[in-house]
Design an enzyme around this catalytic site. Structure first.
Site, PDB file in Angstrom:
ATOM      1  N   CYS A   1       0.757  -1.284  18.000  1.00 40.32           N
ATOM      2  CA  CYS A   1       1.696  -1.448  17.309  1.00 40.32           C
ATOM      3  C   CYS A   1       2.531  -0.003  16.790  1.00 40.32           C
ATOM      4  CB  CYS A   1       1.570  -2.567  15.984  1.00 40.32           C
ATOM      5  SG  CYS A   1       0.376  -1.682  14.459  1.00 40.32           S
TER       6      CYS A   1
ATOM      7  N   HIS B   1       0.607  -1.316  -0.411  1.00 42.29           N
ATOM      8  CA  HIS B   1      -0.211  -0.603   0.362  1.00 42.29           C
ATOM      9  C   HIS B   1       0.583   1.705  -0.158  1.00 42.29           C
ATOM     10  CE1 HIS B   1       0.861  -0.727   4.060  1.00 42.29           C
ATOM     11  NE2 HIS B   1       1.221   0.078   4.423  1.00 42.29           N
TER      12      HIS B   1
END
Length: 684
Positions: free
Chosen positions: A202, A68
């Protein structure tokens, strides 16, 4: 209907993706986006995808890859999908090649849209019914309908990977076939069963944050428990309500970065793990939370459960680096703003402007000296926050919000006694670990509620103040004075060697830890430079910036003088590398290093060592901590400085052309995930 509605059409689906090479697979999917008018420049878009791949692997495991990027060549948020029989290597943590590949393309300015797409897709990929349906789909139309959250077309029913029919109601169907409501306290069917809250996070705040959340929701549903998950990710977060936390029997923290506002969970049984543990074994975590809740009789456990703990699998050196980089990342904006304002003040009013009286009561609108004095005094005020902010956010990284007061106070004391940024680092570490220890005290329930807001700040501020004033502050101040004197006295071969060493550090990982260490050293030394126009600290800053500019400039020049050695994507990257290098953004060379690290990284090191050493030899100075070629008027000995940059650029070009010429025509390797990632810190 999901957030991904309308992103994909049947024309953007390839059910027989043939290439096994990642770059070729990405090109095949990108060509579909171009054909549909969703991407305007194929090579430019692929260069942006390659740059993102170089930052960190996009293989999620379980046969899934999510390449992406945000790109100016994208006309609207879009998704292309490919299914590969043989699989494509996306450097997944489990080593499994990806047979399901989702290429997400978002316009350059569509940050929120891009992140929502990733977050929504990451959640759904944790559902075997969804991925199983895509693996069994018989037509592009069925795939597009599934991904868009629509009913699957009548020409084929989706099944799970195991062959059982999956519900046609979209991607939120649970493995069991029952409808599962994602998120929220009503995530499970049980009315009075186990109640849980969780936080997932994260480092990038994109994929694993949301995959972990979805995995916990599905596991809780299977266990008949209720769970509400707070995702502290890049797509925004909705904090857990105080009522949900109070009603929870236990807490699950699945994180690789510190959980924000952790003190909210004081007194609750807590399962504390890394984020990947929630992705891979969510059922075990739900069971562990149930055992903790049962063991405490449903009541709160002592407050030590609320103290931040290190993510599972992270060793001491990694934790220390994370704490220090947290402080540095919050400090750098003050360095950039303050340094540039002071540099502009000197450019307008000369170095004597440092002794101008306060602009309060002495400001004349038509006087350039008044404007210069205002800029200098504002920049100096910004510099005054450097050490307190550095110390405060190091402490915050260790023990969360409760440590901010002690850390900031310790940093302020460090600045007052002359201990500088070294003292700030020490103060932040002392404050953070002291507060971490205090949060683990076993205290009566009546005191527990005021611990993080009264008791801990009071005791920790007093203790850190005593230590910095009486014990460690003065010795560190003496060391800082010695460092400043050494820098100011550098000359000859010693200065050249220091410049070459800093140059090698800037180019070795292009934005990674060594790069940031060199930049932080220069920025910290800059704060001690005073007003002397030829201070050694100013030479260090000049050397570091020149060394950070030459890797992308050298690669850009190489794509011009030896075009045949580079792919079309690399030649396109070379155009952008001119501007990035000139602006002191070393990451402009990352796409080249990712494709061919064994040739590009040594070339970058050679050029940066040349530039850094020459800057120190020429005695060029720089008071601005960033800006590249655009702050040339603020550089001492600017012509010599340009000579150093040109020399470093030519060396980089010569070495990379020579090394690539031994190999022949361009055949770039798969991007190496070990190439340093980009940090939100200006410089590098």
């Amino acid at each position: 209907m999901s957030d991904t509605s309308g992103l994909i059409t049947p024309a953007l689906v390839d059910l027989h993706l043939a290439p096994e090479d990642k770059n070729e697979a990405l090109r095949a999917l990108a060509q579909r986006l171009v054909a549909e008018g969703r991407v305007t420049d194929l090579d430019g878009f692929l260069a942006d995808v390659a740059a993102r791949e170089a930052q960190a692997p996009t293989g999620m495991g379980d046969g899934i890859g999510i390449p992406h990027c945000r790109s100016p060549h994208v006309t609207r948020p879009s998704l292309a999908f490919g299914r590969s029989t043989r699989g494509v290597d996306f450097d997944a943590p489990d080593g499994r090649p990806a047979d399901l590949i989702f290429m997400i393309a978002a316009p350059a300015g569509a940050d929120d849209t891009h992140l929502r797409i990733l977050a929504d897709l990451a959640r759904r990929l944790m559902d075997p019914a969804f991925t199983g349906a895509l693996r069994e789909a018989r037509s592009p139309g069925e795939v597009a309908a599934r991904i868009n959250g629509e009913e699957a077309p009548a020409d084929g029913r989706a099944t799970t990977g195991g062959g059982a029919e999956a519900p046609a109601g979209g991607p939120e169907a649970a493995v069991s076939g029952e409808e599962v409501t994602p998120g929220g306290p009503e995530a499970a069917a049980g009315g009075d069963g186990l109640r849980l809250v969780a936080v997932t996070s994260c480092p990038t705040g994109i994929a694993h944050t949301y995959m972990a959340a979805k995995a916990l929701e599905l596991a809780a549903a299977r266990a008949g428990a209720r769970i509400e998950v707070e995702t502290q990710g890049s797509a925004g977060t909705t904090p857990l309500t105080p009522e949900a936390i109070a009603a929870a029997d236990a807490v699950i923290l699945a994180h690789d970065v510190e959980v924000r506002d952790r003190a909210r969970f004081t007194g609750k049984p807590t399962v504390d793990v890394g984020v990947k543990a929630a992705v891979n074994r969510a059922d075990d975590l739900i069971a562990e939370a149930a055992r903790l809740a049962a063991g405490s009789g449903g009541a709160a456990v002592p407050a030590q459960g609320a103290a931040p703990a290190a993510p599972t699998g992270e060793h001491g050196a990694q934790r220390l680096r994370r704490y220090l980089m947290t402080g540095v990342s919050y400090m750098i904006p003050f360095v950039a703003a303050g340094g540039l304002l002071i540099a502009l003040a000197f450019a307008i009013g000369g170095y004597e402007i440092a002794s101008a009286p306060s602009v309060l009561g002495h400001f004349t609108w038509s006087s350039s000296d008044s404007w210069a004095a205002m800029l200098f005094q504002t920049g100096k005020a910004a510099f005054g926050f450097l050490v307190p902010v550095l110390a405060g956010y190091i402490a915050w990284g260790i023990a969360d919000r409760a440590a901010l007061a002690a850390g900031i106070t310790g940093g302020a004391v460090s600045a007052a006694v002359g201990a500088g940024f070294l003292g700030g680092i020490v103060a932040g570490l002392i404050a953070g670990f002291l507060v971490l220890w205090m949060l683990r005290w076993k205290v009566p329930p009546a005191v527990r509620g005021i611990m993080p807001v009264v008791v801990v700040p009071l005791l920790s501020v007093a203790a850190v103040g005593f230590l910095m004033f009486v014990v460690v502050g003065l010795p560190i101040a003496s060391a800082m004075n010695a460092l400043t004197d050494w820098l100011n006295g550098l000359s000859g071969s010693h200065a050249v060697l220091l410049g070459a060493l800093l140059g090698a550090m800037m180019a070795f990982d292009m934005g990674g830890p060594l790069n940031k260490v060199a930049y932080t050293f220069a920025a910290g030394a800059l704060t001690t430079a005073g007003t002397a126009p030829d201070a050694g600290s100013l030479k260090v800053m000049a050397a570091v910036m020149a060394a950070g500019m030459t890797p992308p400039l050298g690669m850009a020049l190489a794509t011009v003088v030896r075009r045949r050695l580079f792919t079309p994507e690399e030649r396109e990257n070379g155009k952008a590398a001119w501007v990035l290098g000139a602006s002191f953004i070393t990451e402009g060379a990352i796409p080249f290093a990712a494709a061919d690290p064994l040739r590009v990284i040594p070339a970058g090191i050679a050029g940066s060592m040349t530039a850094g050493g020459l800057v120190m030899a020429f005695g060029s100075t720089l008071r601005a901590p960033h800006g590249g070629i655009w702050v040339l008027p603020l550089i001492g000995s600017p012509l010599a400085y340009l000579v150093a940059i040109v020399a470093g650029t030519l060396v980089t070009t010569a070495v990379v052309v020579g090394l690539k010429g031994m190999r022949g025509a361009a055949a770039p390797a798969t991007p190496d995930p070990r190439v340093a990632h980009k940090d939100p810190v200006p410089a590098a």
